[in-house]
Design a protein around this motif. Structure first.
Motif, PDB file in Angstrom:
ATOM      1  N   TYR A  56     -29.433 111.490 -31.294  1.00 34.80           N
ATOM      2  CA  TYR A  56     -29.924 110.277 -30.636  1.00 34.80           C
ATOM      3  C   TYR A  56     -31.114 109.598 -31.301  1.00 34.80           C
ATOM      4  O   TYR A  56     -31.492 108.511 -30.900  1.00 34.80           O
ATOM      5  CB  TYR A  56     -30.262 110.577 -29.169  1.00 34.80           C
ATOM      6  CG  TYR A  56     -31.121 111.795 -28.966  1.00 34.80           C
ATOM      7  CD1 TYR A  56     -32.496 111.754 -29.184  1.00 34.80           C
ATOM      8  CD2 TYR A  56     -30.557 112.996 -28.579  1.00 34.80           C
ATOM      9  CE1 TYR A  56     -33.273 112.876 -29.006  1.00 34.80           C
ATOM     10  CE2 TYR A  56     -31.332 114.123 -28.389  1.00 34.80           C
ATOM     11  CZ  TYR A  56     -32.694 114.056 -28.601  1.00 34.80           C
ATOM     12  OH  TYR A  56     -33.452 115.168 -28.431  1.00 34.80           O
ATOM     13  N   ARG A 137     -21.888 111.064 -34.320  1.00 33.09           N
ATOM     14  CA  ARG A 137     -22.447 110.808 -32.985  1.00 33.09           C
ATOM     15  C   ARG A 137     -21.385 110.292 -32.015  1.00 33.09           C
ATOM     16  O   ARG A 137     -21.379 110.654 -30.845  1.00 33.09           O
ATOM     17  CB  ARG A 137     -23.592 109.809 -33.079  1.00 33.09           C
ATOM     18  CG  ARG A 137     -24.846 110.383 -33.691  1.00 33.09           C
ATOM     19  CD  ARG A 137     -25.922 109.335 -33.827  1.00 33.09           C
ATOM     20  NE  ARG A 137     -27.177 109.918 -34.284  1.00 33.09           N
ATOM     21  CZ  ARG A 137     -28.256 109.219 -34.575  1.00 33.09           C
ATOM     22  NH1 ARG A 137     -28.235 107.890 -34.464  1.00 33.09           N
ATOM     23  NH2 ARG A 137     -29.354 109.819 -34.976  1.00 33.09           N
ATOM     24  N   GLY A 141     -20.415 112.255 -28.668  1.00 35.83           N
ATOM     25  CA  GLY A 141     -20.565 111.550 -27.390  1.00 35.83           C
ATOM     26  C   GLY A 141     -19.292 111.583 -26.563  1.00 35.83           C
ATOM     27  O   GLY A 141     -19.319 111.849 -25.352  1.00 35.83           O
ATOM     28  N   GLU A 158     -31.994 112.257 -23.569  1.00 36.25           N
ATOM     29  CA  GLU A 158     -31.504 111.382 -24.633  1.00 36.25           C
ATOM     30  C   GLU A 158     -30.056 111.652 -25.001  1.00 36.25           C
ATOM     31  O   GLU A 158     -29.394 110.791 -25.564  1.00 36.25           O
ATOM     32  CB  GLU A 158     -32.387 111.501 -25.882  1.00 36.25           C
ATOM     33  CG  GLU A 158     -33.749 110.866 -25.755  1.00 36.25           C
ATOM     34  CD  GLU A 158     -34.805 111.858 -25.280  1.00 36.25           C
ATOM     35  OE1 GLU A 158     -34.461 113.032 -25.027  1.00 36.25           O
ATOM     36  OE2 GLU A 158     -35.964 111.446 -25.160  1.00 36.25           O
ATOM     37  N   SER A 161     -27.561 109.139 -24.106  1.00 34.56           N
ATOM     38  CA  SER A 161     -27.467 107.892 -24.878  1.00 34.56           C
ATOM     39  C   SER A 161     -26.283 107.884 -25.854  1.00 34.56           C
ATOM     40  O   SER A 161     -25.884 106.815 -26.311  1.00 34.56           O
ATOM     41  CB  SER A 161     -28.766 107.622 -25.643  1.00 34.56           C
ATOM     42  OG  SER A 161     -28.942 108.579 -26.677  1.00 34.56           O
ATOM     43  N   VAL A 162     -25.705 109.046 -26.170  1.00 31.56           N
ATOM     44  CA  VAL A 162     -24.560 109.082 -27.086  1.00 31.56           C
ATOM     45  C   VAL A 162     -23.235 109.021 -26.346  1.00 31.56           C
ATOM     46  O   VAL A 162     -22.182 108.955 -26.975  1.00 31.56           O
ATOM     47  CB  VAL A 162     -24.570 110.316 -28.025  1.00 31.56           C
ATOM     48  CG1 VAL A 162     -25.811 110.322 -28.878  1.00 31.56           C
ATOM     49  CG2 VAL A 162     -24.397 111.596 -27.266  1.00 31.56           C
TER      50      VAL A 162
END
Length: 169
Positions: A56, A137, A141, A158, A161-162
């Motif tokens: 992230y 990523r 995710g 965090e 966030s992915v």
């Protein structure tokens, strides 16, 4: 006074997996702790990923050697986590996919894009490493989202966030 013949509350899967035997005419249940559940193993796996900045951090904060080391560590975390699951468990496929993404990142960072005009500071990501990191990523995710949804787990910090944005779908 409580009714001793009242039906018991529903037996959960977590409780049922602890029962190892039933005995005699007047009752008795053998009980054992089988260890962490599949859900608990996935929760521990996600906690390990929460602390990996490579998933992230903004790209300008990344240093290639640290990114490579972190991806290799995630690959080791995946291998360790896979040992806790049977091949038929749901978590096996997403974790194997994350491990494959680690290998793919380490292979794809060597691709050169000579005309990309992507010059950064010393130790910065090259164009190939930057693209490989984005693909890595994205894969992580997606697979973290699959694990969290299947096992009804919250993704903290965090790492969230992915996750893919479902509002754009």
């Amino acid at each position: 006074m409580k009714n001793p013949f009242k039906p018991a509350a529903r037996v959960t899967a977590e409780t049922a997996r602890r029962i190892t035997g039933i005995s005699g005419p007047w009752g008795g249940v053998q009980w054992a702790d089988p260890g962490p559940s599949e859900r608990e193993h996935v929760r521990r796996f996600l906690i390990e990923l929460e602390d990996r900045r490579v998933l992230y951090n903004p790209d300008w904060l990344e240093v290639r050697s640290q990114v490579d080391a972190s991806v290799a560590e995630i690959r080791n975390i995946c291998t360790t986590a896979l040992k806790a699951f049977a091949s038929s468990d749901f978590a096996t496929v997403p974790i194997r996919s994350i491990r494959a993404a680690c290998r793919r990142y380490l292979d794809d960072t060597t691709i050169e894009f000579r005309h990309a005009g992507f010059n950064g500071h010393r130790g910065a990501l090259t164009a190939g490493a930057f693209l490989a990191l984005g693909a890595f990523r994205a894969t992580v995710g997606l697979e973290v989202a699959r694990l969290a949804a299947h096992y009804d787990l919250e993704v903290e910090g965090e790492l969230a966030s992915v996750l893919p944005d479902l509002d754009e779908a």
